[in-house]
Design an enzyme around this catalytic site. Structure first.
Site, mmCIF file in Angstrom:
data_model
loop_
_atom_site.group_PDB
_atom_site.id
_atom_site.type_symbol
_atom_site.label_atom_id
_atom_site.label_comp_id
_atom_site.label_asym_id
_atom_site.label_seq_id
_atom_site.Cartn_x
_atom_site.Cartn_y
_atom_site.Cartn_z
ATOM 1 N N ASP A 24 -0.374 -6.131 -8.631
ATOM 2 C CA ASP A 24 0.363 -6.695 -7.482
ATOM 3 C C ASP A 24 1.690 -7.384 -7.829
ATOM 4 O O ASP A 24 1.949 -8.496 -7.340
ATOM 5 C CB ASP A 24 -0.527 -7.697 -6.717
ATOM 6 C CG ASP A 24 -1.769 -7.046 -6.103
ATOM 7 O OD1 ASP A 24 -2.011 -5.868 -6.366
ATOM 8 O OD2 ASP A 24 -2.504 -7.746 -5.366
ATOM 9 N N ASP A 66 -0.931 -4.497 -3.186
ATOM 10 C CA ASP A 66 -1.493 -5.074 -1.970
ATOM 11 C C ASP A 66 -0.769 -4.407 -0.794
ATOM 12 O O ASP A 66 0.476 -4.364 -0.778
ATOM 13 C CB ASP A 66 -1.225 -6.593 -2.000
ATOM 14 C CG ASP A 66 -2.327 -7.402 -1.346
ATOM 15 O OD1 ASP A 66 -3.505 -7.010 -1.447
ATOM 16 O OD2 ASP A 66 -2.006 -8.448 -0.746
ATOM 17 N N HIS A 68 -1.158 -4.200 3.206
ATOM 18 C CA HIS A 68 -1.824 -4.557 4.460
ATOM 19 C C HIS A 68 -1.123 -3.972 5.675
ATOM 20 O O HIS A 68 0.112 -3.965 5.732
ATOM 21 C CB HIS A 68 -1.835 -6.085 4.625
ATOM 22 C CG HIS A 68 -2.546 -6.820 3.532
ATOM 23 N ND1 HIS A 68 -3.833 -6.524 3.143
ATOM 24 C CD2 HIS A 68 -2.144 -7.849 2.734
ATOM 25 C CE1 HIS A 68 -4.198 -7.343 2.169
ATOM 26 N NE2 HIS A 68 -3.186 -8.151 1.892
ATOM 27 N N HIS A 101 1.767 -11.088 4.513
ATOM 28 C CA HIS A 101 2.362 -10.668 3.234
ATOM 29 C C HIS A 101 2.043 -9.203 2.956
ATOM 30 O O HIS A 101 1.056 -8.670 3.461
ATOM 31 C CB HIS A 101 1.826 -11.544 2.082
ATOM 32 C CG HIS A 101 0.362 -11.339 1.847
ATOM 33 N ND1 HIS A 101 -0.607 -11.979 2.585
ATOM 34 C CD2 HIS A 101 -0.310 -10.537 0.982
ATOM 35 C CE1 HIS A 101 -1.798 -11.595 2.183
ATOM 36 N NE2 HIS A 101 -1.657 -10.708 1.222
ATOM 37 N N LYS A 126 -4.535 -1.262 -1.895
ATOM 38 C CA LYS A 126 -5.753 -1.952 -1.449
ATOM 39 C C LYS A 126 -5.413 -2.910 -0.326
ATOM 40 O O LYS A 126 -4.253 -3.332 -0.196
ATOM 41 C CB LYS A 126 -6.368 -2.724 -2.621
ATOM 42 C CG LYS A 126 -5.433 -3.791 -3.155
ATOM 43 C CD LYS A 126 -5.964 -4.414 -4.414
ATOM 44 C CE LYS A 126 -4.978 -5.420 -4.962
ATOM 45 N NZ LYS A 126 -4.679 -6.561 -4.086
ATOM 46 N N CYS A 171 -6.268 -11.701 -7.270
ATOM 47 C CA CYS A 171 -6.428 -10.266 -7.527
ATOM 48 C C CYS A 171 -6.700 -9.956 -8.994
ATOM 49 O O CYS A 171 -7.483 -9.063 -9.298
ATOM 50 C CB CYS A 171 -5.234 -9.506 -6.976
ATOM 51 S SG CYS A 171 -5.263 -9.581 -5.161
#
Ligand code: VGL
Ligand code: ZN
Length: 228
Positions: A24, A66, A68, A101, A126, A171
């Protein structure tokens, strides 16, 4: 437990069956980003150097990212009346809620501009399911949905994993813990991580849990190449 209580390996020589996992290293986790990890940007140069070492040995280098959707359930903004860092114990979320984020396709989700992305042989995303978070690069926070990383590493015959990146207490921690559970030997390159440090005991909890679970800790300057 604190950083000063850590027992460091004296050295490690990387070779066949080793891989590097870079967790990340995205703009939103850097100072100036939406969920800044203090000094997060200071590790990028060191990570580039270690990626170069693994690449020179023709070993796998894998990134996690990451990723989202807007309005993700881990965002405080998705919960009426809640603020970032408010505690949250909902299934698959928490222990706290986050600022928005790493929203898919935004600058914040991009890797830091100095990170040499070309070294990444695979990028595992993820956190893309709306109501469940994924701190670990191996299993989502329901602890059972796989990201595919374990299968990737297995097929590439990896037995030993070196981890660096952000954040140490989320993470990196969850990925290392899952990797140990899946039977990998795990080393955290501690100088090439930084922590969110919220809530207050998150770093000590991570260091303690990983130590007990059998993770090793190492400094990047003692990583070398195994010579035949
Ligand atoms: C992370 C909090 C929320 C991390 C990701 O990369 O450590 N932390 N999402
Ligand atoms: Zn996230």
């Amino acid at each position: 437990m604190n950083y000063r209580d850590i027992h460091y390996e004296l050295w490690a020589a990387v070779g066949p069956q080793d891989a590097l996992l870079v967790v990340d290293l995205q703009n939103d986790f850097m100072p100036g980003g939406a969920l800044p990890v203090p000094e997060g940007d200071t590790i990028v140069g060191g990570v580039n150097a270690v990626m170069e070492l693994f690449s020179a040995a023709r070993l796998p280098v894998v990134f996690t990212q990451d990723w989202h959707p807007a309005g993700h359930g881990s965002f405080a903004s998705a919960h009426e009346g809640r603020k970032p860092f408010d505690p949250c114990v909902a299934e698959g979320l928490g222990p706290v809620l986050w600022p928005d984020h790493c929203v898919q396709g935004t600058w914040g989700a991009d890797f830091h501009q100095d990170l040499k992305e070309g070294f990444a042989q695979a990028i595992i995303r993820k956190g893309y399911h709306g109501h469940i978070d994924s701190y670990s690069g191996i299993y989502e926070n329901d602890r059972k949905t796989p990201t595919g990383l374990d299968g990737y590493l297995r097929e590439r015959l990896v037995r030993r994993l070196f981890l660096c990146g952000l954040a140490l207490d989320y993470c990196v921690f969850f990925t290392a813990a899952d990797a140990l559970n899946r039977g990998y030997e795990v080393y955290v390159i501690l100088d090439l991580t930084r922590a969110v440090a919220a809530p207050e005991d998150s770093v000590s909890h991570a260091l303690e849990t990983l130590t007990t679970a059998g993770a090793g800790f190492i400094h990047s300057r003692v990583l070398g190449l195994r010579t035949p």
